[in-house]
Design a protein around this motif. Sequence first.
Motif, PDB file in Angstrom:
ATOM      1  N   UNK A  24       4.788 -84.535  -3.122  1.00 28.74           N
ATOM      2  CA  UNK A  24       4.098 -83.341  -2.635  1.00 28.74           C
ATOM      3  C   UNK A  24       4.516 -83.101  -1.196  1.00 28.74           C
ATOM      4  N   UNK A  25       4.856 -81.882  -0.874  1.00 28.03           N
ATOM      5  CA  UNK A  25       5.254 -81.550   0.491  1.00 28.03           C
ATOM      6  C   UNK A  25       4.277 -80.552   1.082  1.00 28.03           C
ATOM      7  N   UNK A  26       3.911 -80.771   2.327  1.00 29.20           N
ATOM      8  CA  UNK A  26       3.037 -79.865   3.040  1.00 29.20           C
ATOM      9  C   UNK A  26       3.711 -79.448   4.330  1.00 29.20           C
ATOM     10  N   UNK A  27       3.624 -78.177   4.679  1.00 35.13           N
ATOM     11  CA  UNK A  27       4.267 -77.722   5.915  1.00 35.13           C
ATOM     12  C   UNK A  27       3.623 -78.342   7.146  1.00 35.13           C
ATOM     13  N   UNK A  28       4.360 -78.367   8.240  1.00 30.54           N
ATOM     14  CA  UNK A  28       3.844 -78.912   9.494  1.00 30.54           C
ATOM     15  C   UNK A  28       2.629 -78.127   9.948  1.00 30.54           C
ATOM     16  N   UNK A  29       2.735 -76.792   9.856  1.00 34.20           N
ATOM     17  CA  UNK A  29       1.625 -75.922  10.223  1.00 34.20           C
ATOM     18  C   UNK A  29       1.018 -75.385   8.944  1.00 34.20           C
ATOM     19  N   UNK A  30      -0.239 -75.695   8.712  1.00 36.12           N
ATOM     20  CA  UNK A  30      -0.919 -75.252   7.504  1.00 36.12           C
ATOM     21  C   UNK A  30      -1.576 -73.896   7.725  1.00 36.12           C
ATOM     22  N   UNK A  31      -1.560 -73.075   6.674  1.00 38.71           N
ATOM     23  CA  UNK A  31      -2.286 -71.807   6.691  1.00 38.71           C
ATOM     24  C   UNK A  31      -3.655 -72.056   6.093  1.00 38.71           C
ATOM     25  N   UNK A  32      -4.677 -71.821   6.902  1.00 37.41           N
ATOM     26  CA  UNK A  32      -6.028 -72.294   6.592  1.00 37.41           C
ATOM     27  C   UNK A  32      -7.010 -71.125   6.512  1.00 37.41           C
ATOM     28  N   UNK A  48      -8.989 -77.212  14.019  1.00 41.44           N
ATOM     29  CA  UNK A  48      -7.692 -77.144  13.324  1.00 41.44           C
ATOM     30  C   UNK A  48      -6.760 -76.155  14.020  1.00 41.44           C
ATOM     31  N   UNK A  49      -7.311 -75.030  14.480  1.00 35.50           N
ATOM     32  CA  UNK A  49      -6.494 -74.064  15.221  1.00 35.50           C
ATOM     33  C   UNK A  49      -5.988 -74.681  16.513  1.00 35.50           C
ATOM     34  N   UNK A  50      -6.833 -75.442  17.186  1.00 34.67           N
ATOM     35  CA  UNK A  50      -6.421 -76.099  18.422  1.00 34.67           C
ATOM     36  C   UNK A  50      -5.330 -77.131  18.177  1.00 34.67           C
ATOM     37  N   UNK A  51      -5.295 -77.680  16.946  1.00 33.77           N
ATOM     38  CA  UNK A  51      -4.263 -78.644  16.585  1.00 33.77           C
ATOM     39  C   UNK A  51      -2.963 -77.971  16.181  1.00 33.77           C
ATOM     40  N   UNK A  52      -2.930 -76.639  16.171  1.00 30.57           N
ATOM     41  CA  UNK A  52      -1.702 -75.920  15.882  1.00 30.57           C
ATOM     42  C   UNK A  52      -1.619 -75.289  14.518  1.00 30.57           C
ATOM     43  N   UNK A  53      -2.647 -75.424  13.708  1.00 27.49           N
ATOM     44  CA  UNK A  53      -2.635 -74.810  12.384  1.00 27.49           C
ATOM     45  C   UNK A  53      -3.047 -73.338  12.476  1.00 27.49           C
ATOM     46  N   UNK A  54      -2.697 -72.550  11.464  1.00 29.88           N
ATOM     47  CA  UNK A  54      -2.982 -71.119  11.437  1.00 29.88           C
ATOM     48  C   UNK A  54      -4.260 -70.862  10.645  1.00 29.88           C
ATOM     49  N   UNK A  55      -5.352 -70.630  11.331  1.00 28.68           N
ATOM     50  CA  UNK A  55      -6.601 -70.285  10.664  1.00 28.68           C
ATOM     51  C   UNK A  55      -6.643 -68.762  10.588  1.00 28.68           C
ATOM     52  N   UNK A  56      -6.343 -68.243   9.400  1.00 27.80           N
ATOM     53  CA  UNK A  56      -6.081 -66.809   9.276  1.00 27.80           C
ATOM     54  C   UNK A  56      -7.290 -66.007   8.820  1.00 27.80           C
ATOM     55  N   UNK A  87      -6.055 -65.901   1.136  1.00 30.07           N
ATOM     56  CA  UNK A  87      -5.306 -66.018   2.393  1.00 30.07           C
ATOM     57  C   UNK A  87      -5.002 -67.460   2.748  1.00 30.07           C
ATOM     58  N   UNK A  88      -5.843 -68.402   2.303  1.00 34.60           N
ATOM     59  CA  UNK A  88      -5.677 -69.820   2.651  1.00 34.60           C
ATOM     60  C   UNK A  88      -4.666 -70.455   1.719  1.00 34.60           C
ATOM     61  N   UNK A  89      -3.412 -70.154   1.934  1.00 35.98           N
ATOM     62  CA  UNK A  89      -2.379 -70.582   0.991  1.00 35.98           C
ATOM     63  C   UNK A  89      -2.179 -72.095   0.962  1.00 35.98           C
ATOM     64  N   UNK A  90      -2.492 -72.789   2.065  1.00 32.49           N
ATOM     65  CA  UNK A  90      -2.312 -74.239   2.102  1.00 32.49           C
ATOM     66  C   UNK A  90      -3.628 -75.001   2.015  1.00 32.49           C
ATOM     67  N   UNK A  91      -4.638 -74.569   2.786  1.00 35.16           N
ATOM     68  CA  UNK A  91      -5.892 -75.325   2.865  1.00 35.16           C
ATOM     69  C   UNK A  91      -7.076 -74.372   2.922  1.00 35.16           C
ATOM     70  N   UNK A  92      -7.981 -74.522   1.973  1.00 36.74           N
ATOM     71  CA  UNK A  92      -9.242 -73.785   1.987  1.00 36.74           C
ATOM     72  C   UNK A  92     -10.338 -74.770   2.351  1.00 36.74           C
TER      73      UNK A  92
END
Length: 322
Positions: A24-32, A48-56, A87-92
């Motif tokens: 399983x592969x997960x991108x470095x920056x998750x879309x959350x 999570x946003x402060x850690x660099x992930x995209x909370x959309x 919208x949360x393609x990687x993590x809901x």
Amino acid sequence: MSAPLRPRPAAPARAVAPSGGVTLSFPRVLTVGVLGAGRVGAVLGAALAAAGHRVVAASGVSGAAKARIALLLPDAANRSATSVSHAATDLLLVAVPDDALAAVVAGLAETGALRPGQVVAHTSGAHGLAVLAPAAAVGARPLALHPAMTFTGTPDDLGRLAGISYGVTAPAELRPLAARLVADLGGVPEWVGEADRALYHAALAHGANHLVTLVNEAADRLRDAGVGQPEKVLAPLLRAALENALRLGDDALTGPVSRGDAGTVRRHLERLAATAPESVAAYLALARRTADRAIASGRLRPADAAPLLDVLGGTRREVRHA
């Protein structure tokens, strides 16, 4: 209030090899997406946003939830639950009340809002992976991720996340991702078995939630005794008691129960019954359990405990001699 954390780079992407051998592969920056912008969801989303992930996207209907999204998740669109899930393609991140969680997850699965490969993580301490079965049935990957912390839903919470524990229940193939997420949040994972979730959560609720009740009960009784600012009396005492208990365990126990002072405890109960009868049952329950622990740890000799147990139980209880 303190300012939100500044964004920092998310941890590098990792490949996760499940027991079946598929990677399983997960991108470095998750879309959350954050489903439920309550006190917990909004703060964890901000972390999570402060850690660099995209909370959309985030969902919030009440005025308080909308305010949290604006303050803590300014880059996230306030959308419906279905839209957030899409919208949360990687993590809901599902942060809804415990009793509502099963219905929310089932509804999302039934309406096609979830997709295969998407990680669906809930923040409930009481639930494990079973409540996410409808999500897993449509190919989503289930994860239980509970922060062992109390939240106010303000930016101040962000500064309290460093070093806290997260009760994590995850399939073997998701453990590396779960550990990465906890690290991004600045925490430490505690791996909790599916069958142990209720006990894990009971321990936290017993310690934290009941502590608030206990402190406020003590403050109320001090007010009854004429103390104008009970918090000033209690603060140093309770801080020392908590620190000693965490450091020494049962050896930190002091007070009339640990000494077997039956007369003092009897007077406590008589005065409570006259002034605040609603407090008697709680005092009795805690005093009985305190006596049990004092005897078991050797701090109270069984012979000295007998008169005390008479007071607490009304009739003499049998005491085992070591």
